[in-house]
Scaffold this active site. Structure first.
Site, PDB file in Angstrom:
ATOM      1  N   GLU A 230     -53.522  42.923  28.627  1.00  0.00           N
ATOM      2  CA  GLU A 230     -52.057  42.979  28.775  1.00  0.00           C
ATOM      3  C   GLU A 230     -51.629  43.368  30.193  1.00  0.00           C
ATOM      4  OE1 GLU A 230     -50.560  45.518  25.653  1.00  0.00           O
ATOM      5  OE2 GLU A 230     -50.772  43.949  24.164  1.00  0.00           O
TER       6      GLU A 230
ATOM      7  N   GLU B 156     -54.563  40.253  19.085  1.00  0.00           N
ATOM      8  CA  GLU B 156     -54.319  41.531  18.403  1.00  0.00           C
ATOM      9  C   GLU B 156     -53.139  41.340  17.473  1.00  0.00           C
ATOM     10  OE1 GLU B 156     -53.533  44.752  21.057  1.00  0.00           O
ATOM     11  OE2 GLU B 156     -55.216  44.271  22.358  1.00  0.00           O
TER      12      GLU B 156
END
Ligand code: GLA
Length: 651
Positions: A142, A290
């Site tokens: 991220e 995720e």
């Protein structure tokens, strides 16, 4: 189809690994993602690497038929690193340098950091790059950190010099005569650290951050690719817009994202748009790297998803083009910042209630895998989305509620209620395969895009433009013309004036506009006006709010206002009908999602009932439901949060 989880073997005694992996396998999982925060375990001392335990983890997973995705650990530098090289710590907008103790506290512009991160990645790749069980890589985790340090400033100045060539050109293109902002030396150019900065500079800074991440990623990609031929991805964060994801994705093999609901429950239209966005980065299937096992720990109210909702959410992802679903994370770590986050196994190592639902999903995936092999969503309609437009609008919203994502959603929602698949693509993507192209706010225009849109319409495409289109150039400077600038001739109308609305504006024959309204003035006689403003502010009263006309073999429509959902739904039905896109979704009730994946052997429909009532609706044809392994008539019936995966009969 891949089902798996984020597994952190470094949190646990190795004796425990086989039991965790056995439980994963029993749930039907076939992949784990490992190591993306394990730098301090893999390089406990500078230049001293310990990867033996990683190998043992990969092998232990393999014994349970689980493959591994390896994450490079650069999102969490070890303490020795930041102590020895404090210049690798990020400086935030307020001028303060980060300390150690969290994650993402590095500066992505620090050459030292890039070197150390690349060396770590290369060590991993040298050791595991061709390991039979390592099926893919994830670079970092991220991307988000932006640093405002002296190194970043120097790099920004170099970046601008390369783009503009001369200061004279930069000063002219940015109109720096405004407020005496003229630059006499490249070294005078600041970073946008105190708000209120020049719009040209601020837009270029976003482009600069994009190049920072391209480079940050590239040094690790190169390091991994020197030793590995496995596909490489990065896990993005939805609509996050600090850099241009299309540019950063160019060097990746596939895109991934991390999908969390946070508080509340899944809104499939909201979340579906992000799946479509992520699919658009590489214009191919993606991974859900995720997702939320029940609840998160970082939201206002960390409620659980309802029973059945996690399974429905997984199928919703697959319907939009996910080829993998991984839960974050497997087991609650006893310490660390995320103790309260949802997991599949609790701190005591036994399955939590949700584990059984994921087992059901595992059975689903194994039943559906063959039908879904080599399939992906294929769309005949696309929405154009660009980071540059979003940045430019966000930097000067003009109305505080003009959120470009919410505005895009106001077009996406009614169209997705009709169509079983929409693409979200960059304006630079090829448009030939689409019947309908919708550009909710094409703010920055250039000659190439203008020509491609004109061509698309003349050749039979249906183009819809939204408000704020054709207003600025790539330097974030106003075009010296009426909106929609170079598209005015195609549209056959101009924007006479724009208004931020402090009250709702009535529309005629029906409807309301809010937030934004443009007074459209037809230039030509063949322009139709499906919606006008009622009494608003004197200026807008009776003026055109929406215009459309036929051009060549196609049609163009300009929507000049942010319209209410019913008006948008009416317009969307008209666009769908006129362009002839697939509207099979419209035969299902609200809350029941139809997704279509297409492959060499035909079509597969994924039907998800997101509501808590039983629902029925119509599919385009009958087929075979691979989950129940039985015939599926075209009249589909689904229990609350139920799912059907139907292989369409050849029709
Ligand atoms: C992000 C991160 C994970 C974890 C989850 C928690 O997506 O990538 O490491 O922190 O959030 O929701």
């Amino acid at each position: 189809m891949r089902l798996g989880c984020a597994w952190y073997p470094e949190h646990w005694n190795e004796q425990r690994w086989p039991e965790d992996l056995r439980l994963m396998r029993e749930a039907g999982m076939n992949v784990v993602r490992v190591a993306e925060f394990a730098w301090s375990r893999m390089e406990p001392e500078e230049g001293k690497f310990d990867l033996d335990w990683v190998e043992r983890a990969i092998e232990a997973a393999a014994r349970q038929e689980l493959d591994t995705v390896l994450g490079t650990p650069s999102a969490a530098p070890p303490a020795w690193l930041t102590r020895r090289y404090p210049e690798t710590l990020a400086v935030r907008e307020n001028g303060r340098r980060d300390g150690h103790g969290n994650r993402c506290h590095f500066s992505p512009t620090s050459p030292r950091y890039l070197e150390l991160a690349a060396r770590m990645a290369e060590e991993m790749a040298r050791r595991f790059g061709r390991h039979a069980r390592v099926i893919a890589w994830q670079i970092d985790n991220e991307y988000s950190s932006v640093s405002y340090d002296d190194e970043a400033r120097a790099q920004f100045q170099t970046f601008l010099r390369e783009r503009y060539g001369t200061l004279e050109a930069l000063n002219r293109r940015w109109t720096t005569a405004y407020w005496s902002q003229t630059y006499f030396d490249w070294s005078e150019i600041p970073l946008p650290i105190m708000g209120g900065h020049h719009p040209g500079l601020r837009l270029e800074f976003r482009r600069f951050v994009t190049e920072v991440y391209r480079h940050y990623q590239k040094v690790q990609l190169d390091a991994v690719r020197r030793h590995s031929d496995r596909p490489i991805t990065h896990n993005y964060m939805g609509w996050f817009d600090v850099f241009d994801h299309y540019r950063v994705s160019e060097e990746l093999d596939f895109a991934s994202w991390d999908s969390y609901v946070g508080s509340g429950h899944l809104d499939p239209l909201k979340n579906g748009a992000i799946h479509d966005l992520t699919r658009g980065f590489k214009q191919r299937s993606f991974w859900l790297m995720e997702t939320q096992p029940g609840h998160v720990n970082w939201s206002g109210i960390n409620n659980d998803l309802d029973r059945g909702e996690v399974r429905a959410k997984a199928w919703h992802a697959v319907g939009h083009g996910a080829d993998a679903v991984l839960y974050w994370q497997w087991r609650s770590a006893l310490g660390g910042q995320e103790q309260y986050h949802g997991t599949l196994v609790g701190p005591d190592g036994t399955p939590r209630p949700l584990y059984q639902e994921v087992c059901e999903l595992g059975r689903d995936f194994s039943r559906a895998a063959e039908a879904l092999r080599d399939t992906t969503p294929v769309s005949d309609a696309a929405l154009l989305h660009s980071y540059e437009d979003r940045w430019a609008i966000s930097l000067q919203r003009h109305h505080k509620d003009f959120d470009p994502v919410a505005h895009l959603e106001s077009f996406y929602r009614p169209l997705r209620r009709l169509s079983p698949s929409l693409d979200l693509v960059s304006p630079s993507a090829p448009l030939d395969g689409y019947r309908l192209v919708v550009a909710p706010h094409l703010h920055l225009m250039n000659a190439d895009l203008t020509a491609r849109l004109q061509h698309f319409v003349r050749e039979g495409g249906h183009l819809v433009l939204g408000p704020r289109s054709g207003m600025k150039d790539r330097d974030n400077a106003l075009l010296p013309s009426h909106q929609p600038g170079p598209l005015r001739e195609l549209v056959g109308a101009r924007v006479e004036e724009y208004y931020a609305l402090d009250t709702e504006a009535p529309l005629s024959p029906s409807g309301r506009a809010r937030i934004w309204a443009e007074w459209l003035e037809p230039d030509r006689d063949d322009v139709e006006v499906p919606l006008r403003y009622g009494r608003v502010n004197g200026w807008l009263d009776g003026r055109a709010a929406v215009v459309s006309r036929s051009v060549g073999r196609g049609r163009v429509c300009y929507v000049g206002a942010w319209l209410d959902p019913d008006s948008m739904a009416t317009l969307a039905r008209g666009w769908a009908q006129a362009s002839g896109i697939d509207t099979a979704q419209a035969s299902l009730p609200e809350g029941v999602e139809l997704c279509r994946r297409v492959g060499p052997r035909g079509e597969v429909w994924i039907v998800v009932n997101h509501t808590v009532q039983p629902q029925r609706g119509r599919l385009p044809r009958a087929g075979r439901d691979v989950l129940s392994d039985g015939p599926a008539s075209d009249a589909v019936e689904l229990p609350p949060r139920g799912v059907a995966v139907v292989v369409a009969s050849v029709g």
